[in-house]
Design a protein around this motif. Structure first.
Motif, PDB file in Angstrom:
ATOM      1  N   VAL A 258       0.706  -1.087   0.046  1.00 11.10           N
ATOM      2  CA  VAL A 258       0.137   0.089   0.141  1.00 11.10           C
ATOM      3  C   VAL A 258       0.773   1.289  -0.174  1.00 11.10           C
ATOM      4  O   VAL A 258       0.611   2.159  -0.782  1.00 11.10           O
ATOM      5  CB  VAL A 258      -0.968  -0.014   1.054  1.00 11.10           C
ATOM      6  CG1 VAL A 258      -1.578   1.352   1.351  1.00 11.10           C
ATOM      7  CG2 VAL A 258      -1.999  -1.132   0.978  1.00 11.10           C
ATOM      8  N   ALA A 259       1.858   1.271   0.736  1.00 10.25           N
ATOM      9  CA  ALA A 259       2.873   2.606   0.824  1.00 10.25           C
ATOM     10  C   ALA A 259       3.391   2.573  -0.518  1.00 10.25           C
ATOM     11  O   ALA A 259       3.733   3.662  -0.876  1.00 10.25           O
ATOM     12  CB  ALA A 259       3.600   2.233   1.931  1.00 10.25           C
ATOM     13  N   ARG A 260       4.189   1.330  -0.936  1.00 11.77           N
ATOM     14  CA  ARG A 260       4.561   1.748  -2.419  1.00 11.77           C
ATOM     15  C   ARG A 260       3.800   2.318  -3.392  1.00 11.77           C
ATOM     16  O   ARG A 260       4.041   2.648  -4.357  1.00 11.77           O
ATOM     17  CB  ARG A 260       5.310   0.352  -2.780  1.00 11.77           C
ATOM     18  CG  ARG A 260       6.522   0.148  -1.996  1.00 11.77           C
ATOM     19  CD  ARG A 260       7.368  -1.362  -2.592  1.00 11.77           C
ATOM     20  NE  ARG A 260       6.317  -2.447  -2.758  1.00 11.77           N
ATOM     21  CZ  ARG A 260       6.135  -3.428  -1.831  1.00 11.77           C
ATOM     22  NH1 ARG A 260       7.065  -3.375  -0.883  1.00 11.77           N
ATOM     23  NH2 ARG A 260       5.649  -4.641  -1.916  1.00 11.77           N
ATOM     24  N   MET A 261       2.488   2.006  -3.304  1.00 15.64           N
ATOM     25  CA  MET A 261       1.529   2.236  -4.308  1.00 15.64           C
ATOM     26  C   MET A 261       1.160   3.517  -4.054  1.00 15.64           C
ATOM     27  O   MET A 261       0.600   4.277  -5.009  1.00 15.64           O
ATOM     28  CB  MET A 261       0.306   1.293  -4.461  1.00 15.64           C
ATOM     29  CG  MET A 261       0.597  -0.018  -5.151  1.00 15.64           C
ATOM     30  SD  MET A 261       0.903  -0.083  -6.750  1.00 15.64           S
ATOM     31  CE  MET A 261      -0.665   0.595  -7.246  1.00 15.64           C
ATOM     32  N   GLY A 262       1.204   3.981  -2.662  1.00 15.87           N
ATOM     33  CA  GLY A 262       0.889   5.445  -2.599  1.00 15.87           C
ATOM     34  C   GLY A 262      -0.711   5.464  -2.458  1.00 15.87           C
ATOM     35  O   GLY A 262      -1.232   6.567  -2.564  1.00 15.87           O
ATOM     36  N   VAL A 263      -1.253   4.279  -2.110  1.00 16.67           N
ATOM     37  CA  VAL A 263      -2.818   4.240  -1.717  1.00 16.67           C
ATOM     38  C   VAL A 263      -2.921   4.937  -0.639  1.00 16.67           C
ATOM     39  O   VAL A 263      -2.423   4.696   0.650  1.00 16.67           O
ATOM     40  CB  VAL A 263      -3.227   3.027  -1.682  1.00 16.67           C
ATOM     41  CG1 VAL A 263      -4.762   2.841  -1.284  1.00 16.67           C
ATOM     42  CG2 VAL A 263      -3.158   2.308  -3.252  1.00 16.67           C
ATOM     43  N   SER A 264      -3.685   6.032  -0.469  1.00 11.94           N
ATOM     44  CA  SER A 264      -4.135   6.697   0.646  1.00 11.94           C
ATOM     45  C   SER A 264      -5.732   6.787   1.131  1.00 11.94           C
ATOM     46  O   SER A 264      -6.080   7.301   2.043  1.00 11.94           O
ATOM     47  CB  SER A 264      -3.903   8.240   0.627  1.00 11.94           C
ATOM     48  OG  SER A 264      -4.520   9.027  -0.543  1.00 11.94           O
ATOM     49  N   GLY A 265      -6.440   6.404   0.277  1.00  4.70           N
ATOM     50  CA  GLY A 265      -8.117   5.975   0.582  1.00  4.70           C
ATOM     51  C   GLY A 265      -8.456   4.867   0.043  1.00  4.70           C
ATOM     52  O   GLY A 265      -7.786   4.131  -0.631  1.00  4.70           O
ATOM     53  N   THR A 266      -9.776   4.555   0.519  1.00 11.36           N
ATOM     54  CA  THR A 266     -10.098   3.132   0.363  1.00 11.36           C
ATOM     55  C   THR A 266     -11.747   3.369   0.060  1.00 11.36           C
ATOM     56  O   THR A 266     -12.399   4.205   0.474  1.00 11.36           O
ATOM     57  CB  THR A 266     -10.252   2.251   1.460  1.00 11.36           C
ATOM     58  OG1 THR A 266     -10.358   2.755   2.548  1.00 11.36           O
ATOM     59  CG2 THR A 266      -8.702   1.881   1.683  1.00 11.36           C
ATOM     60  N   PRO A 267     -12.173   2.549  -0.986  1.00 12.73           N
ATOM     61  CA  PRO A 267     -11.542   1.581  -1.703  1.00 12.73           C
ATOM     62  C   PRO A 267     -10.814   2.269  -2.862  1.00 12.73           C
ATOM     63  O   PRO A 267     -11.289   3.230  -3.313  1.00 12.73           O
ATOM     64  CB  PRO A 267     -12.525   0.742  -2.386  1.00 12.73           C
ATOM     65  CG  PRO A 267     -13.842   1.707  -2.424  1.00 12.73           C
ATOM     66  CD  PRO A 267     -13.586   2.469  -1.167  1.00 12.73           C
ATOM     67  N   THR A 268      -9.669   1.540  -3.220  1.00 14.02           N
ATOM     68  CA  THR A 268      -8.930   1.775  -4.533  1.00 14.02           C
ATOM     69  C   THR A 268      -9.041   0.842  -5.407  1.00 14.02           C
ATOM     70  O   THR A 268      -8.424  -0.207  -4.978  1.00 14.02           O
ATOM     71  CB  THR A 268      -7.578   2.542  -4.255  1.00 14.02           C
ATOM     72  OG1 THR A 268      -7.744   3.688  -3.500  1.00 14.02           O
ATOM     73  CG2 THR A 268      -6.883   2.961  -5.307  1.00 14.02           C
ATOM     74  N   ILE A 269      -9.328   0.741  -6.599  1.00 10.11           N
ATOM     75  CA  ILE A 269      -9.240  -0.234  -7.626  1.00 10.11           C
ATOM     76  C   ILE A 269      -8.500   0.133  -8.733  1.00 10.11           C
ATOM     77  O   ILE A 269      -8.413   1.137  -9.240  1.00 10.11           O
ATOM     78  CB  ILE A 269     -10.681  -0.494  -7.890  1.00 10.11           C
ATOM     79  CG1 ILE A 269     -11.672  -0.821  -6.745  1.00 10.11           C
ATOM     80  CG2 ILE A 269     -10.789  -1.679  -8.822  1.00 10.11           C
ATOM     81  CD1 ILE A 269     -13.030  -0.380  -6.673  1.00 10.11           C
ATOM     82  N   ILE A 270      -7.862  -1.094  -9.200  1.00  9.54           N
ATOM     83  CA  ILE A 270      -6.988  -0.846 -10.432  1.00  9.54           C
ATOM     84  C   ILE A 270      -7.903  -1.900 -11.409  1.00  9.54           C
ATOM     85  O   ILE A 270      -7.769  -3.103 -11.097  1.00  9.54           O
ATOM     86  CB  ILE A 270      -5.612  -1.113 -10.405  1.00  9.54           C
ATOM     87  CG1 ILE A 270      -5.032  -0.131  -9.582  1.00  9.54           C
ATOM     88  CG2 ILE A 270      -5.091  -1.061 -11.961  1.00  9.54           C
ATOM     89  CD1 ILE A 270      -3.640  -0.402  -9.128  1.00  9.54           C
ATOM     90  N   ALA A 271      -8.439  -1.707 -12.549  1.00  9.50           N
ATOM     91  CA  ALA A 271      -9.411  -2.422 -13.288  1.00  9.50           C
ATOM     92  C   ALA A 271      -8.762  -2.049 -14.887  1.00  9.50           C
ATOM     93  O   ALA A 271      -9.072  -1.013 -15.185  1.00  9.50           O
ATOM     94  CB  ALA A 271     -10.793  -2.150 -13.106  1.00  9.50           C
ATOM     95  N   ASP A 272      -8.304  -2.990 -15.472  1.00  6.77           N
ATOM     96  CA  ASP A 272      -7.790  -3.016 -16.966  1.00  6.77           C
ATOM     97  C   ASP A 272      -6.875  -1.859 -16.747  1.00  6.77           C
ATOM     98  O   ASP A 272      -6.939  -1.071 -17.895  1.00  6.77           O
ATOM     99  CB  ASP A 272      -9.027  -2.688 -17.682  1.00  6.77           C
ATOM    100  CG  ASP A 272      -8.582  -3.139 -19.237  1.00  6.77           C
ATOM    101  OD1 ASP A 272      -7.842  -3.720 -19.507  1.00  6.77           O
ATOM    102  OD2 ASP A 272      -9.362  -2.694 -20.033  1.00  6.77           O
TER     103      ASP A 272
END
Length: 255
Positions: free
Chosen positions: A214-228
């Protein structure tokens, strides 16, 4: 990366100073510059209608940066940060394209073996960053269940975000230590509150590895989705419906 002229035009619009106009300035050079800029705006973005036009507080070149999984713009000369979506003259969202490209680069380094996988192997895959105590994450889980009932299943590669709610890490570990992880996930996201949450070394290690991802991706909020390859921040039902429709079209297309 230095922003182009359309970025500057969008930034000027985003930061426009109310009723300022060429007619209200006292500097003839600025007067002419504002008139020229307004005319160029009208010629470039022909469908745009606006009430006011005038000088912006943003000065000098504007640069693009990625922070917390989103694109921001910085004008060092006037020390401004811009949180904006930048479009070109054809209506293409350049900010969204840059954000998706940044997400794809990070996904290439993501170890999906550390994810909890829910869903059939032959279904379209999504990467999902989620928090057991996030209400929008729970709404997303209900959405996936409803779509599965319609025959639109997905394969979810789930990473737990444990730094937002105080019990998120313990609930994630409980899920990962359960004999039936998918069932435990569904129960927790449906609101179950077990009196004793399961713990185990393997589950704790996976929660820790998820936090690092999560830290490497820089995700700061939920949900976060990567689709296609597209980054979707939050529970954006219309975007998810579009992804499912696109995935079905690909599956039903020529083989």
């Amino acid at each position: 990366m230095r922003a182009g002229k359309h970025v500057l035009a969008a930034a000027a619009l985003a930061m426009v100073t109310g009723s300022a106009s060429a007619q209200n300035t006292t500097d003839p050079v600025l007067d002419q510059a504002v008139q020229d800029a307004q005319q160029q705006l009208l010629q470039t973005f022909t469908n745009l209608h606006f009430e006011d036009f005038g000088p912006s507080p943003v000065k000098g070149p504007v640069y693009q940066a990625t922070a917390g999984g989103r694109i921001i713009y910085y004008a060092p000369e006037s020390e401004h940060l811009l949180f904006a979506a930048v479009y070109d003259r054809n209506g293409l969202n350049l900010t969204a394209l840059a954000q998706d490209a940044a997400a794809r680069r990070k996904v290439d380094g993501l170890d999906t073996s550390k994810a909890l996988i829910i869903g059939p192997a032959n279904a379209p895959s999504v990467i999902e960053f989620t928090d057991p105590d996030c209400p929008f994450c729970r709404a997303l889980d209900r959405f996936w269940a409803a779509k599965a009932a319609e025959g639109k299943q997905v394969r979810r590669l789930i990473f737990f975000v444990s730094g937002i709610h105080p019990e998120a890490a313990a609930k994630a570990e409980h899920i990962l230590c359960s004999p039936d992880k998918a069932a435990a996930f569904k129960a927790i996201y449906a609101g179950a509150a077990p009196q004793h949450l399961l713990t185990c070394p393997e589950g704790a290690a996976r929660v820790h590895s998820n936090a690092e991802a999560v830290a490497r991706m820089g995700v700061s909020g939920t949900p976060t989705i990567i689709a296609d390859g597209k980054l979707i921040s939050g529970f954006q039902q219309a975007e998810l419906e579009a992804f499912l429709s696109s995935s079905k079209a690909k599956a039903d297309g020529p083989r």
